[in-house]
Design an enzyme around this catalytic site. Structure first.
Site, PDB file in Angstrom:
ATOM      1  N   LYS A   1      46.595  34.092 109.160  1.00 12.77           N
ATOM      2  CA  LYS A   1      45.754  35.050 108.427  1.00 12.77           C
ATOM      3  C   LYS A   1      46.621  36.072 107.697  1.00 12.77           C
ATOM      4  O   LYS A   1      47.570  36.587 108.278  1.00 12.77           O
ATOM      5  CB  LYS A   1      44.921  35.848 109.424  1.00 12.77           C
TER       6      LYS A   1
ATOM      7  N   ASP B   1      32.072  22.256 116.726  1.00 15.41           N
ATOM      8  CA  ASP B   1      31.238  23.378 116.278  1.00 15.41           C
ATOM      9  C   ASP B   1      31.160  23.469 114.757  1.00 15.41           C
ATOM     10  O   ASP B   1      30.986  24.557 114.214  1.00 15.41           O
ATOM     11  CB  ASP B   1      31.760  24.696 116.867  1.00 15.41           C
TER      12      ASP B   1
ATOM     13  N   ASP C   1      31.163  26.655 110.014  1.00 10.40           N
ATOM     14  CA  ASP C   1      31.646  26.786 111.386  1.00 10.40           C
ATOM     15  C   ASP C   1      30.620  27.661 112.101  1.00 10.40           C
ATOM     16  O   ASP C   1      30.437  28.823 111.728  1.00 10.40           O
ATOM     17  CB  ASP C   1      33.030  27.450 111.340  1.00 10.40           C
TER      18      ASP C   1
HETATM   19  P1  GTP Z   1      35.448  31.092 120.600  1.00  4.80           P
HETATM   20  O1  GTP Z   1      35.824  31.393 122.016  1.00  4.80           O
HETATM   21  O2  GTP Z   1      34.203  31.830 120.187  1.00  4.80           O
HETATM   22  O3  GTP Z   1      36.558  31.253 119.621  1.00  4.80           O
HETATM   23  O4  GTP Z   1      35.000  29.554 120.488  1.00  4.80           O
HETATM   24  P2  GTP Z   1      35.729  28.210 121.026  1.00  4.80           P
HETATM   25  O5  GTP Z   1      36.062  28.361 122.461  1.00  4.80           O
HETATM   26  O6  GTP Z   1      34.834  27.052 120.694  1.00  4.80           O
HETATM   27  O7  GTP Z   1      37.078  28.130 120.218  1.00  4.80           O
HETATM   28  P3  GTP Z   1      37.329  27.534 118.764  1.00  4.80           P
HETATM   29  O8  GTP Z   1      36.134  27.826 117.893  1.00  4.80           O
HETATM   30  O9  GTP Z   1      38.641  27.976 118.277  1.00  4.80           O
HETATM   31  O10 GTP Z   1      37.436  25.981 119.076  1.00  4.80           O
HETATM   32  C1  GTP Z   1      37.355  24.985 118.097  1.00  4.80           C
HETATM   33  C2  GTP Z   1      36.909  23.687 118.755  1.00  4.80           C
HETATM   34  O11 GTP Z   1      37.876  23.249 119.704  1.00  4.80           O
HETATM   35  C3  GTP Z   1      35.611  23.843 119.509  1.00  4.80           C
HETATM   36  O12 GTP Z   1      34.871  22.659 119.312  1.00  4.80           O
HETATM   37  C4  GTP Z   1      36.046  24.007 120.955  1.00  4.80           C
HETATM   38  O13 GTP Z   1      35.080  23.479 121.862  1.00  4.80           O
HETATM   39  C5  GTP Z   1      37.320  23.175 121.003  1.00  4.80           C
HETATM   40  N1  GTP Z   1      38.333  23.700 121.933  1.00  4.80           N
HETATM   41  C6  GTP Z   1      39.009  24.883 121.836  1.00  4.80           C
HETATM   42  N2  GTP Z   1      39.891  25.003 122.840  1.00  4.80           N
HETATM   43  C7  GTP Z   1      39.776  23.878 123.591  1.00  4.80           C
HETATM   44  C8  GTP Z   1      40.440  23.403 124.784  1.00  4.80           C
HETATM   45  O14 GTP Z   1      41.298  24.059 125.367  1.00  4.80           O
HETATM   46  N3  GTP Z   1      40.053  22.178 125.259  1.00  4.80           N
HETATM   47  C9  GTP Z   1      39.091  21.427 124.649  1.00  4.80           C
HETATM   48  N4  GTP Z   1      38.767  20.251 125.187  1.00  4.80           N
HETATM   49  N5  GTP Z   1      38.451  21.840 123.538  1.00  4.80           N
HETATM   50  C10 GTP Z   1      38.794  23.051 123.010  1.00  4.80           C
END
Ligand code: GTP
Length: 364
Positions: free
Chosen positions: A169, A118, A227
């Site tokens: 944070k 992302d 982001d």
């Molecule tokens: P929010 O729920 O809005 O915080 O978004 P998010 O679910 O994408 O979480 P975050 O922005 O913290 O994740 C950062 C990156 O890691 C993103 O590209 C997510 O798709 C990926 N990510 C987060 N948690 C996991 C997980 O448990 N498994 C995998 N495969 N990818 C994850």
């Protein structure tokens, strides 16, 4: 450490998150697949990775995993070889990297690129990898400087670029540098992450490596970075790509004031600008003003409506005289005439907002 030509570099792409902050857009489509500047968000990241010589990418999927293979297949249409490793239950960022590594083919000393799915970034991935290899680091993290680091954890480094801590944070951060979500790992370091359980790289793996005295290196730079995790950031990312503020080989057409996808019908009396996208077969009627926004496929913006810095979902309808500013309208929703929706409003898919009677009672 062995030199790995970039053309042999393998990557892991983290795309398993639920994207909760982007709901309702992510209820039906995972964040990395949301249409951004005319193509799925990931297409921009894949094209950039490829432009630095990455040939093989393992997708770490979980939430709506099947949609990724439907969109990207074996990767050949994108000049890549793509594998999919799916977690039954999400394993967190570290657990996902460990699980996806089962599909890597490189040896223990090789560098592996790991990308959050992302992030839009203009930094030089090749230089980050070269720095990692020449310093023999365990992990090299891309770091970016932000104006207000109190919203993030921060990542201080010493004068040689070594990361000294991962700080949560705090209202008084010691540095403006934050984790930018693009890592180079030495393969053997990934193999040392515990398998089969939830692990966070930010909270467990990186602090643990630092405590053990491993070389965790920062690669700080000031190039474009975003982001796209929130609606405001998502529309900014799309408009920056359309306007050419971040060059993307995946942009369908040259950068410009707006992008109209095939079959879009824009009245000559409408004004579309500021890096907006008008989706396939979408209609923008006379007198409508669209600025810095993403209009989904098959949506309709009726006469004299104003849409600013907003997302209008697939097949949604925005009635005459409506004002939308910094809002998200879900797929198939209808915004009745005369409504004014402002910062942060979100209309769920299929919801019908009736005409705004107050506004209309003064017109008669
Ligand atoms: P929010 O729920 O809005 O915080 O978004 P998010 O679910 O994408 O979480 P975050 O922005 O913290 O994740 C950062 C990156 O890691 C993103 O590209 C997510 O798709 C990926 N990510 C987060 N948690 C996991 C997980 O448990 N498994 C995998 N495969 N990818 C994850």
């Amino acid at each position: 450490m062995a030199e790995t030509p970039l053309s042999d570099l393998e990557a892991i792409l983290l795309v398993g998150g639920q994207g909760t902050r982007l709901r309702p857009l992510t209820l039906g489509t995972p964040k990395p697949l949301l249409p951004t500047a005319g193509v799925p968000f990931l297409a921009h990241q894949l094209a950039r990775a490829r432009s630095f010589g990455v040939g093989r990418i393992v997708f770490a999927t979980s939430y709506r995993a099947e949609m990724f293979s439907e969109a990207f297949g074996d990767g050949s249409a994108f000049g890549l070889s793509i594998e999919y490793m799916t977690e039954e239950t999400p394993l967190g960022t570290g657990g996902a990297i460990r699980n996806a590594a089962e599909a890597l083919t490189c040896g223990p000393d090789a560098p592996v690129l790991v990308l959050n799915g992302d992030i839009l970034s203009g930094h030089d991935i090749g230089d980050q990898v070269a720095r990692h290899v020449s310093r023999g680091a365990a992990v090299t993290l891309h770091l970016t400087e932000v104006d207000d680091p109190s919203r993030f954890g921060c990542v201080p480094t010493d004068e040689e670029g070594r990361v000294t801590a991962f700080l949560e944070k705090t209202p008084n951060p010691v540095t403006n540098l934050i984790n930018a979500g693009c890592y180079v790992f030495t393969r053997s370091v990934i193999d040392s992450i515990p398998a089969g359980r939830v692990v966070s790289v930010e909270r467990e793996t990186f602090p643990g490596l630092i405590e053990d005295g491993a070389l965790v290196l920062g690669y700080a730079d000031a190039s474009y970075w975003l982001d796209v995790g929130t609606p405001a950031a998502f529309v900014k990312g799309s408009r920056d790509l359309v306007l050419g503020r971040l060059a993307s080989p995946a942009l369908p057409g040259p950068p410009g004031d707006f992008l109209a996808l095939p079959g879009a019908m824009i009245s000559p009396e409408a004004k579309v600008s500021g890096g907006s996208v008008v989706g396939a077969r979408a209609v923008v009627e006379s007198g409508a003003r669209i600025t810095g926004s993403v209009l989904g496929d098959d949506c309709v913006v009726h006469a004299d409506a104003e849409v600013v810095d907003s997302v209008v979902g697939i097949g949604a309808r925005v009635s005459s005289g409506t004002v939308l500013r910094d809002v998200v309208i879900g797929d198939g929703a209808v915004v009745g005439a005369g409504n004014e929706l402002l910062a942060g409003s979100r209309v769920w898919p299929g919801v019908v907002l009736p005409e705004c009677a107050v506004r209309f009672s003064s017109d008669v």
